[in-house]
Design a protein around this motif. Structure first.
Motif, mmCIF file in Angstrom:
data_model
loop_
_atom_site.group_PDB
_atom_site.id
_atom_site.type_symbol
_atom_site.label_atom_id
_atom_site.label_comp_id
_atom_site.label_asym_id
_atom_site.label_seq_id
_atom_site.Cartn_x
_atom_site.Cartn_y
_atom_site.Cartn_z
ATOM 1 N N LEU A 76 -60.881 15.201 40.258
ATOM 2 C CA LEU A 76 -60.695 14.931 41.686
ATOM 3 C C LEU A 76 -59.525 13.997 41.921
ATOM 4 O O LEU A 76 -58.730 14.193 42.848
ATOM 5 N N ALA A 173 -71.563 17.412 47.029
ATOM 6 C CA ALA A 173 -70.610 18.431 47.462
ATOM 7 C C ALA A 173 -70.017 18.142 48.840
ATOM 8 O O ALA A 173 -68.821 18.272 49.061
ATOM 9 N N VAL A 176 -66.967 15.691 49.095
ATOM 10 C CA VAL A 176 -65.729 16.008 48.392
ATOM 11 C C VAL A 176 -64.813 16.809 49.311
ATOM 12 O O VAL A 176 -65.270 17.732 49.984
ATOM 13 N N VAL A 179 -61.744 21.924 47.630
ATOM 14 C CA VAL A 179 -61.086 22.193 46.353
ATOM 15 C C VAL A 179 -60.907 23.704 46.263
ATOM 16 O O VAL A 179 -61.845 24.436 45.954
ATOM 17 N N GLY A 184 -58.380 23.771 41.983
ATOM 18 C CA GLY A 184 -59.271 23.651 40.841
ATOM 19 C C GLY A 184 -58.544 23.898 39.535
ATOM 20 O O GLY A 184 -58.699 23.143 38.566
ATOM 21 N N VAL A 223 -65.807 23.918 47.852
ATOM 22 C CA VAL A 223 -65.462 23.634 46.451
ATOM 23 C C VAL A 223 -65.590 24.922 45.642
ATOM 24 O O VAL A 223 -66.645 25.561 45.631
#
Length: 361
Positions: A76, A173, A176, A179, A184, A223
């Protein structure tokens, strides 16, 4: 092939129990302690302390196969604070060398950015409870209640709190930022570019655990789990041609990638074993499949575990099989009896397949 037990911060009693169960090899994780760390924190290792720790463990007639390399929040951070991530990567590269200096030849690590997502418990045999992921039942606000955080098992565990989630670099989740698939892969490539050359120089193998579980197309809460499919595993291995760049092949996690793991897993196991890039196996089973599964005892899942061993054998794999993620029960709070069952079951399968051996120590 042979059994190797995974242990988290084991004490003398636990190591003696492993030896009494016939375990001769162990995979160790001591995140959250300062037993192997340099003064001033738990991120940088001290090679002398690490060597002393290895020798202490091996004093119980156990061989340390693999040690955990905690990559923290570097993935991250590489998307949000590149300079900070570079500093973390330098520490990890130094730790790889220190591991080699301490006589450790293989390190495992995990590329999870968020917790190992689960949605609740399902009833298992005899009143045991099976951790499950059912996408249709997923609620972001219940992540912390049902999911795994870094190590251990979901619910009723000391590992399940906020401090451990932060320590292991994993977040809830919904906390965050998005992503994407590209982000990723960018994060993982950043990590590989820094760690694999250090591993090559030190002669240490790096065993990566894939994303658990496979997420739906488009991700979950924004994500993406890019190493959450067989194609993702293939792409991950293609990031470096180094023979030190490989997998902690979690059989249960890979099974979660398929709608019919009973049919899919045997050829997939043989394929990846044949690459020579599996450095350790999480030998566990599931019932169900992609986006709807539960973790069960090894003898009651949808994958034929005897045929799985034969597939590893055909692919040329000769390393450790580590039982993992057994069910939960108030009758076995520390899961020592459940793990003993899984160890004995695995050893019996190896003997039945005619592939049991104890490697040179």
């Amino acid at each position: 092939m042979y059994i190797s037990e995974q242990l988290l911060n084991p004490d003398e009693r636990r190591l003696r129990l492993s030896a009494q169960l016939g375990v001769e090899h162990v995979v160790l994780d001591n995140r959250g302690t300062e037993m192997v760390s340099a003064a001033g924190g738990v991120n940088a290792w001290d090679s002398a302390r690490l060597k002393a720790y290895r020798q202490w463990v091996e004093g119980f007639d156990l061989k340390l196969d693999v040690f955990a390399l905690d990559v923290g929040s570097i993935l991250l951070d590489s998307l949000l604070d590149l300079e900070g991530a570079r500093r973390q990567r330098d520490v990890l590269a130094q730790n790889i060398k220190k591991a080699a200096d301490a006589g450790i030849t293989c390190l495992k690590y995990n590329v999870q950015m968020v917790g190992i997502t689960r949605t609740g418990m399902k009833p298992g045999r005899g009143g045991a409870r099976n951790s499950s992921f059912v996408h249709a039942e997923y609620r972001p606000e219940e992540d912390r209640k049902h999911s795994y955080w870094g190590v251990g098992y979901p619910t009723d565990q000391a590992e399940g709190g906020t401090d451990t989630a932060m320590l292991c670099g994993q977040k809830v989740a919904r906390e965050v930022p998005p992503v994407t698939e590209k982000a990723g892969w960018d994060a993982i490539e950043f990590l590989i570019e820094g760690l694999v050359p250090a591993a090559d120089n030190a002669g240490v193998r790096l065993a990566c655990h894939p994303h658990d579980p496979a997420y739906p197309v488009g991700g979950l809460n924004g994500v993406e789990h890019v190493v959450g499919s067989a194609d993702g595993l293939r792409k991950f291995l293609s990031l470096s041609s180094s023979r030190n760049h490989g997998l902690n092949f979690c059989q249960g996690t890979v099974a979660e990638m398929f709608r019919d793991p009973g049919a899919a897993m045997i050829p997939v196991i043989e394929e990846f074993a044949a690459t020579g890039r599996i450095f350790m196996v999480h030998f566990r089973n599931i019932r169900g499949g992609y986006l709807d599964f539960q973790e069960v005892f090894p003898d009651e899942g949808d994958v034929d575990m005897f045929q799985a061993i034969k597939a590893y054998q055909r692919g040329g794999y000769a390393g450790p099989l580590c039982p993992d993620h057994v069910p939960i029960s108030a009758l076995d709070e520390k899961r020592e009896r459940f793990m003993a069952f899984a160890l004995g079951y695995t050893r019996g399968l190896l003997q039945a397949a005619g592939v049991w051996h104890t490697p040179a120590r």
